[in-house]
Scaffold this motif. Structure first.
Motif, PDB file in Angstrom:
ATOM      1  N   GLU A 202      55.868  32.736  37.837  1.00 36.50           N
ATOM      2  CA  GLU A 202      54.503  32.455  37.395  1.00 36.50           C
ATOM      3  C   GLU A 202      53.502  33.378  38.094  1.00 36.50           C
ATOM      4  OE1 GLU A 202      53.852  28.331  38.073  1.00 36.50           O
ATOM      5  OE2 GLU A 202      55.004  27.683  36.323  1.00 36.50           O
ATOM      6  N   ILE A 203      53.753  33.658  39.362  1.00 38.15           N
ATOM      7  CA  ILE A 203      52.868  34.576  40.100  1.00 38.15           C
ATOM      8  C   ILE A 203      52.942  35.972  39.502  1.00 38.15           C
ATOM      9  CG2 ILE A 203      52.549  35.757  42.316  1.00 38.15           C
ATOM     10  CD1 ILE A 203      53.372  33.111  43.669  1.00 38.15           C
ATOM     11  N   THR A 204      54.160  36.399  39.174  1.00 40.81           N
ATOM     12  CA  THR A 204      54.325  37.715  38.549  1.00 40.81           C
ATOM     13  C   THR A 204      53.585  37.775  37.217  1.00 40.81           C
ATOM     14  OG1 THR A 204      56.490  38.015  39.597  1.00 40.81           O
ATOM     15  CG2 THR A 204      56.008  39.367  37.664  1.00 40.81           C
ATOM     16  N   ASP A 205      53.728  36.701  36.427  1.00 35.65           N
ATOM     17  CA  ASP A 205      53.016  36.653  35.140  1.00 35.65           C
ATOM     18  C   ASP A 205      51.502  36.658  35.360  1.00 35.65           C
ATOM     19  OD1 ASP A 205      55.456  36.538  33.891  1.00 35.65           O
ATOM     20  OD2 ASP A 205      55.427  34.350  33.618  1.00 35.65           O
ATOM     21  N   LYS A 206      51.056  35.922  36.369  1.00 32.64           N
ATOM     22  CA  LYS A 206      49.617  35.847  36.642  1.00 32.64           C
ATOM     23  C   LYS A 206      49.099  37.210  37.098  1.00 32.64           C
ATOM     24  CE  LYS A 206      48.268  32.302  36.310  1.00 32.64           C
ATOM     25  NZ  LYS A 206      47.809  31.572  35.107  1.00 32.64           N
ATOM     26  N   GLU A 207      49.878  37.907  37.884  1.00 33.33           N
ATOM     27  CA  GLU A 207      49.481  39.250  38.318  1.00 33.33           C
ATOM     28  C   GLU A 207      49.360  40.194  37.121  1.00 33.33           C
ATOM     29  OE1 GLU A 207      51.395  39.330  42.831  1.00 33.33           O
ATOM     30  OE2 GLU A 207      52.527  40.121  41.132  1.00 33.33           O
ATOM     31  N   ALA A 208      50.267  40.024  36.159  1.00 33.56           N
ATOM     32  CA  ALA A 208      50.183  40.849  34.943  1.00 33.56           C
ATOM     33  C   ALA A 208      48.919  40.511  34.160  1.00 33.56           C
ATOM     34  CB  ALA A 208      51.424  40.625  34.086  1.00 33.56           C
ATOM     35  N   GLU A 209      48.584  39.224  34.088  1.00 33.19           N
ATOM     36  CA  GLU A 209      47.358  38.811  33.396  1.00 33.19           C
ATOM     37  C   GLU A 209      46.128  39.372  34.099  1.00 33.19           C
ATOM     38  OE1 GLU A 209      46.946  34.672  32.181  1.00 33.19           O
ATOM     39  OE2 GLU A 209      49.083  34.392  32.578  1.00 33.19           O
ATOM     40  N   ILE A 210      46.159  39.309  35.439  1.00 32.20           N
ATOM     41  CA  ILE A 210      45.025  39.839  36.209  1.00 32.20           C
ATOM     42  C   ILE A 210      44.877  41.338  35.978  1.00 32.20           C
ATOM     43  CG2 ILE A 210      44.194  40.304  38.550  1.00 32.20           C
ATOM     44  CD1 ILE A 210      45.458  37.602  39.357  1.00 32.20           C
ATOM     45  N   GLU A 211      45.991  42.036  35.973  1.00 27.43           N
ATOM     46  CA  GLU A 211      45.953  43.485  35.733  1.00 27.43           C
ATOM     47  C   GLU A 211      45.387  43.788  34.349  1.00 27.43           C
ATOM     48  OE1 GLU A 211      46.154  47.309  36.881  1.00 27.43           O
ATOM     49  OE2 GLU A 211      46.611  45.556  38.124  1.00 27.43           O
ATOM     50  N   LYS A 212      45.828  42.991  33.358  1.00 24.17           N
ATOM     51  CA  LYS A 212      45.306  43.179  31.993  1.00 24.17           C
ATOM     52  C   LYS A 212      43.814  42.863  31.947  1.00 24.17           C
ATOM     53  CE  LYS A 212      45.582  43.630  27.457  1.00 24.17           C
ATOM     54  NZ  LYS A 212      44.254  43.187  27.064  1.00 24.17           N
ATOM     55  N   THR A 213      43.403  41.829  32.680  1.00 22.92           N
ATOM     56  CA  THR A 213      41.990  41.456  32.713  1.00 22.92           C
ATOM     57  C   THR A 213      41.156  42.564  33.348  1.00 22.92           C
ATOM     58  OG1 THR A 213      42.602  39.123  32.895  1.00 22.92           O
ATOM     59  CG2 THR A 213      40.351  39.706  33.501  1.00 22.92           C
ATOM     60  N   LYS A 214      41.694  43.181  34.392  1.00 20.70           N
ATOM     61  CA  LYS A 214      40.973  44.300  35.017  1.00 20.70           C
ATOM     62  C   LYS A 214      40.799  45.456  34.033  1.00 20.70           C
ATOM     63  CE  LYS A 214      42.227  43.343  39.829  1.00 20.70           C
ATOM     64  NZ  LYS A 214      42.959  43.815  41.014  1.00 20.70           N
ATOM     65  N   GLU A 215      41.818  45.728  33.269  1.00 20.24           N
ATOM     66  CA  GLU A 215      41.717  46.774  32.255  1.00 20.24           C
ATOM     67  C   GLU A 215      40.679  46.395  31.198  1.00 20.24           C
ATOM     68  OE1 GLU A 215      45.624  47.228  30.730  1.00 20.24           O
ATOM     69  OE2 GLU A 215      46.451  48.087  32.568  1.00 20.24           O
ATOM     70  N   ASP A 216      40.689  45.099  30.786  1.00 21.89           N
ATOM     71  CA  ASP A 216      39.701  44.632  29.819  1.00 21.89           C
ATOM     72  C   ASP A 216      38.291  44.736  30.386  1.00 21.89           C
ATOM     73  OD1 ASP A 216      41.770  44.082  28.109  1.00 21.89           O
ATOM     74  OD2 ASP A 216      41.816  41.917  28.527  1.00 21.89           O
ATOM     75  N   LEU A 217      38.168  44.451  31.699  1.00 20.66           N
ATOM     76  CA  LEU A 217      36.850  44.529  32.334  1.00 20.66           C
ATOM     77  C   LEU A 217      36.327  45.961  32.324  1.00 20.66           C
ATOM     78  CD1 LEU A 217      34.549  43.223  33.871  1.00 20.66           C
ATOM     79  CD2 LEU A 217      35.869  43.545  35.996  1.00 20.66           C
ATOM     80  N   VAL A 218      37.200  46.889  32.643  1.00 20.84           N
ATOM     81  CA  VAL A 218      36.802  48.307  32.611  1.00 20.84           C
ATOM     82  C   VAL A 218      36.337  48.698  31.213  1.00 20.84           C
ATOM     83  CG1 VAL A 218      37.639  50.683  32.832  1.00 20.84           C
ATOM     84  CG2 VAL A 218      38.287  48.960  34.530  1.00 20.84           C
ATOM     85  N   GLN A 219      37.103  48.241  30.218  1.00 23.15           N
ATOM     86  CA  GLN A 219      36.751  48.540  28.830  1.00 23.15           C
ATOM     87  C   GLN A 219      35.425  47.892  28.447  1.00 23.15           C
ATOM     88  OE1 GLN A 219      38.292  50.581  26.759  1.00 23.15           O
ATOM     89  NE2 GLN A 219      36.904  50.167  25.024  1.00 23.15           N
ATOM     90  N   ALA A 220      35.237  46.624  28.827  1.00 19.45           N
ATOM     91  CA  ALA A 220      33.995  45.919  28.494  1.00 19.45           C
ATOM     92  C   ALA A 220      32.793  46.563  29.175  1.00 19.45           C
ATOM     93  CB  ALA A 220      34.114  44.453  28.900  1.00 19.45           C
ATOM     94  N   GLU A 221      32.947  46.930  30.436  1.00 17.94           N
ATOM     95  CA  GLU A 221      31.848  47.579  31.154  1.00 17.94           C
ATOM     96  C   GLU A 221      31.518  48.940  30.536  1.00 17.94           C
ATOM     97  OE1 GLU A 221      32.298  45.693  35.645  1.00 17.94           O
ATOM     98  OE2 GLU A 221      33.376  47.545  35.133  1.00 17.94           O
ATOM     99  N   GLN A 222      32.554  49.621  30.109  1.00 16.40           N
ATOM    100  CA  GLN A 222      32.342  50.917  29.466  1.00 16.40           C
ATOM    101  C   GLN A 222      31.566  50.739  28.153  1.00 16.40           C
ATOM    102  OE1 GLN A 222      35.913  53.181  28.905  1.00 16.40           O
ATOM    103  NE2 GLN A 222      34.920  54.714  27.599  1.00 16.40           N
ATOM    104  N   GLU A 223      31.962  49.763  27.338  1.00 15.36           N
ATOM    105  CA  GLU A 223      31.275  49.506  26.078  1.00 15.36           C
ATOM    106  C   GLU A 223      29.838  49.057  26.328  1.00 15.36           C
ATOM    107  OE1 GLU A 223      33.658  46.697  24.037  1.00 15.36           O
ATOM    108  OE2 GLU A 223      35.241  48.133  23.522  1.00 15.36           O
TER     109      GLU A 223
END
Length: 279
Positions: free
Chosen positions: A82-103
């Motif tokens: 579950e921690i590994t999955d959560k880390e993957a979600e966090i990593e994806k969220t960070k990528e989404d954040l970069v994209q959202a901030e860029q937009e």
């Protein structure tokens, strides 16, 4: 010759008479020793049974603790996944954040450029320019409305972009908190794992100690059994000696009786008869 036989019979009878009291005393001693040995054997067997029961209880605790350990290890594996999955979600969220901030930044820059263009081309006379360039009031109102719509659209888009960025940030924070909770739960399970492993090791050490005690007690019990067998054999030997001595005593007594009877008969036959004396 008869006197010699009588003496021998007397000697044998006396010897048999002496054997019986000695044998009886020894028999009593051996019987007492055997009784004591049997008591010790009973105590050793009871001790062995008690140790076996205690060892059985410990083995039950070991089995139960090992099952608990299996459950804990399984839970640790689940939490790690579950921690590994959560880390993957966090990593994806960070990528989404970069994209959202860029937009958001792109929308903000586009809005600034449009505003800058309006000011550069119209300045403070922009509304007058619209009036002059309009063919009619309807055309003027349409241009003003379009300008207002553009401003409203830009503001709405920028607001939406800011909200999207904030949502992604909130999601990232939420995921980080969830990950922290999972890691705390995993640490607790790791602690339980260590405690259970220590408990199992201690129980196994105790079980090994009980095995050694049981082996010693059983060895003592075996020695007592061997001693009882020896004492039983000695009692049987004493019994046999007593029986032989009694038979010999009876035999010698019978021989003595026969000898006495024979002597009496001979003595009577050597006496002169009354008839011969009268003649």
């Amino acid at each position: 010759m008869k006197k010699r036989l009588a003496c021998l019979s007397l000697i044998f009878a006396m010897a048999a008479t002496q054997i019986l009291p000695v044998s009886a005393a020894r028999k009593n001693d051996v019987q007492a020793q055997k009784s004591e040995t049997q008591n010790k054997l009973s105590e050793a067997e009871a001790r062995a049974n008690s140790l076996e029961e205690q060892k059985g209880a410990i083995m039950g605790q070991i089995s139960s603790s090992e099952q608990e350990l299996v459950d804990v290890l399984s839970q640790i594996d689940i939490l790690a996944g579950e921690i590994t999955d959560k880390e993957a979600e966090i990593e994806k969220t960070k990528e989404d954040l970069v994209q959202a901030e860029q937009e958001r930044d792109e929308q903000y820059e586009a809005m600034k450029k449009r505003i800058q263009y309006m000011y550069e081309n119209g300045g403070s006379d922009a509304w007058a320019q619209i009036l002059l360039e309009s063919d009619s009031i309807a055309s003027m109102l349409s241009k003003v409305e379009n300008t207002e719509k553009m401003y409203a659209y830009d503001r709405a888009e920028l607001k939406e972009m800011k909200e999207a960025v904030q949502e992604v940030k909130d999601l990232e924070k939420k995921l980080e908190n969830e990950k922290s909770e999972l890691e705390t739960a995993k640490e607790e399970q790791e602690g339980m794992k260590g405690a259970l492993q220590t408990k199992i090791d201690d129980l196994k050490a105790n079980a090994t100690d009980y095995e050694a005690q049981i082996a010693n007690v059983k060895a003592q019990a075996e020695q007592y059994k061997n001693l009882i067998a020896q004492q039983t054999a000695e009692l049987e030997q004493i019994q046999a000696q007593e029986e032989a001595a009694r038979k010999e005593q009876e035999k010698q007594q019978q021989a003595q009786q026969n000898n006495n009877n024979s002597s009496n008969n001979n003595s009577n036959s050597n006496k002169p008869s009354n008839n011969n004396s009268s003649n």
